[in-house]
Scaffold this active site. Structure first.
Site, PDB file in Angstrom:
ATOM      1  CB  SER A  66      53.322  16.121  72.410  1.00  0.00           C
ATOM      2  OG  SER A  66      54.410  16.793  72.994  1.00  0.00           O
TER       3      SER A  66
HETATM    4  N1  SAM Z   1      57.170  19.961  70.767  1.00  0.00           N
HETATM    5  C1  SAM Z   1      57.794  18.732  70.401  1.00  0.00           C
HETATM    6  C2  SAM Z   1      57.237  18.152  69.142  1.00  0.00           C
HETATM    7  O1  SAM Z   1      56.326  18.731  68.546  1.00  0.00           O
HETATM    8  O2  SAM Z   1      57.758  17.101  68.713  1.00  0.00           O
HETATM    9  C3  SAM Z   1      57.786  17.702  71.509  1.00  0.00           C
HETATM   10  C4  SAM Z   1      58.721  18.100  72.581  1.00  0.00           C
HETATM   11  S1  SAM Z   1      59.372  16.826  73.599  1.00  0.00           S
HETATM   12  C5  SAM Z   1      57.976  16.269  74.459  1.00  0.00           C
HETATM   13  C6  SAM Z   1      60.223  17.912  74.744  1.00  0.00           C
HETATM   14  C7  SAM Z   1      61.479  18.533  74.179  1.00  0.00           C
HETATM   15  O3  SAM Z   1      61.923  19.542  75.093  1.00  0.00           O
HETATM   16  C8  SAM Z   1      62.630  17.557  74.020  1.00  0.00           C
HETATM   17  O4  SAM Z   1      63.062  17.538  72.687  1.00  0.00           O
HETATM   18  C9  SAM Z   1      63.701  18.115  74.952  1.00  0.00           C
HETATM   19  O5  SAM Z   1      65.018  17.931  74.486  1.00  0.00           O
HETATM   20  C10 SAM Z   1      63.316  19.587  75.001  1.00  0.00           C
HETATM   21  N2  SAM Z   1      63.845  20.333  76.150  1.00  0.00           N
HETATM   22  C11 SAM Z   1      63.978  19.949  77.434  1.00  0.00           C
HETATM   23  N3  SAM Z   1      64.492  20.952  78.168  1.00  0.00           N
HETATM   24  C12 SAM Z   1      64.690  22.001  77.325  1.00  0.00           C
HETATM   25  C13 SAM Z   1      65.192  23.324  77.480  1.00  0.00           C
HETATM   26  N4  SAM Z   1      65.613  23.812  78.641  1.00  0.00           N
HETATM   27  N5  SAM Z   1      65.229  24.128  76.394  1.00  0.00           N
HETATM   28  C14 SAM Z   1      64.822  23.670  75.182  1.00  0.00           C
HETATM   29  N6  SAM Z   1      64.344  22.438  74.968  1.00  0.00           N
HETATM   30  C15 SAM Z   1      64.269  21.610  76.019  1.00  0.00           C
END
Ligand code: SAM
Length: 219
Positions: A66
């Site tokens: 992010s």
């Molecule tokens: N918090 C992260 C960081 O500090 O790098 C950035 C997160 S990224 C914007 C969103 C993440 O949410 C992705 O890696 C994606 O695979 C994950 N994601 C999407 N749906 C999800 C779910 N149902 N459960 C867990 N993770 C999920």
């Protein structure tokens, strides 16, 4: 590794944090934690030179780390207390989880893509941070360790997942971007009693989709 002020990136990191501070709506404690954490360590080496741009950047599996402003904004809203239990949905690179740990939270983080969890675990180990990780669908939370004083969802939800509302402690705060796949409002939900929740929403953001039982069905 942390607090290593001699590296070539420190000055760029300091300038980024200064620019975030000038926006005026962010917690000093959160900005201090971000000043300690080398963001380049969460990125492929081909992106190191962009680590201190205030922008989201690609990580593996077509996901993103992010934007620093977004991390600071969401973490400020979450209002983490030392020793409080915090659940993060969407580990991604692990950067947000490390910020929560540096603020003194007991961190539980879930990611649906196994290769991202593998990589994040290595970074947590390198920094000596004890962070509980799990591969799975975070839309249904992590009931084993509930309730949580804080829950932060770092992917875009179509609605607030009921399971996460249920796993919030009394007095706890849930921060989650909710909207369409193109843009979302940031929701802050505070649990006032067993059945009462206060909901407020602010500014618009753009996240990758939250995919799962209580999220989007596909990307
Ligand atoms: N918090 C992260 C960081 O500090 O790098 C950035 C997160 S990224 C914007 C969103 C993440 O949410 C992705 O890696 C994606 O695979 C994950 N994601 C999407 N749906 C999800 C779910 N149902 N459960 C867990 N993770 C999920």
């Amino acid at each position: 590794m942390l607090n290593n002020y001699d590296n070539a990136f420190y000055e760029r990191r300091r300038l980024l944090i200064e620019s975030l501070r000038r926006r005026g709506n962010l917690s000093e404690e959160v900005l201090d934690a971000m000043l300690k954490l080398p963001r380049e360590k969460f990125l492929d080496s081909s992106f190191h030179f962009r680590a201190y741009e205030d922008t989201a950047l690609p990580i593996d599996a077509n996901q993103t780390i992010s934007q620093p402003y977004t991390v600071a904004y969401m973490t400020t809203l979450l209002d983490v207390k030392k020793g409080g239990k915090v659940l993060e949905i969407g580990t991604g690179s692990g950067y947000q989880a490390c910020i929560l740990a540096l603020l003194g939270a007991k961190v539980y983080t879930i990611e649906r893509i196994p290769e991202l969890v593998e990589k994040a675990r290595k970074v947590f180990k390198e920094f000596g941070l004890k962070i509980n990780t799990r591969v799975g669908d975070g839309t249904i939370g992590w009931s084993e360790f509930a309730p949580y004083q804080g829950i932060i969802v770092t992917a875009a939800a179509p609605d607030v997942p009921d399971s996460l509302m249920e796993q919030l402690a009394l007095g706890g705060r849930l921060v989650v971007p909710v909207g369409t796949k193109s843009y979302q409002s940031m929701y802050l939900i505070e649990r006032k009693s067993e059945k009462d929740y206060n909901k407020s929403s602010t500014d618009s953001f753009k996240f990758v989709p939250l995919i799962g039982k209580e999220g989007w069905k596909t990307g």
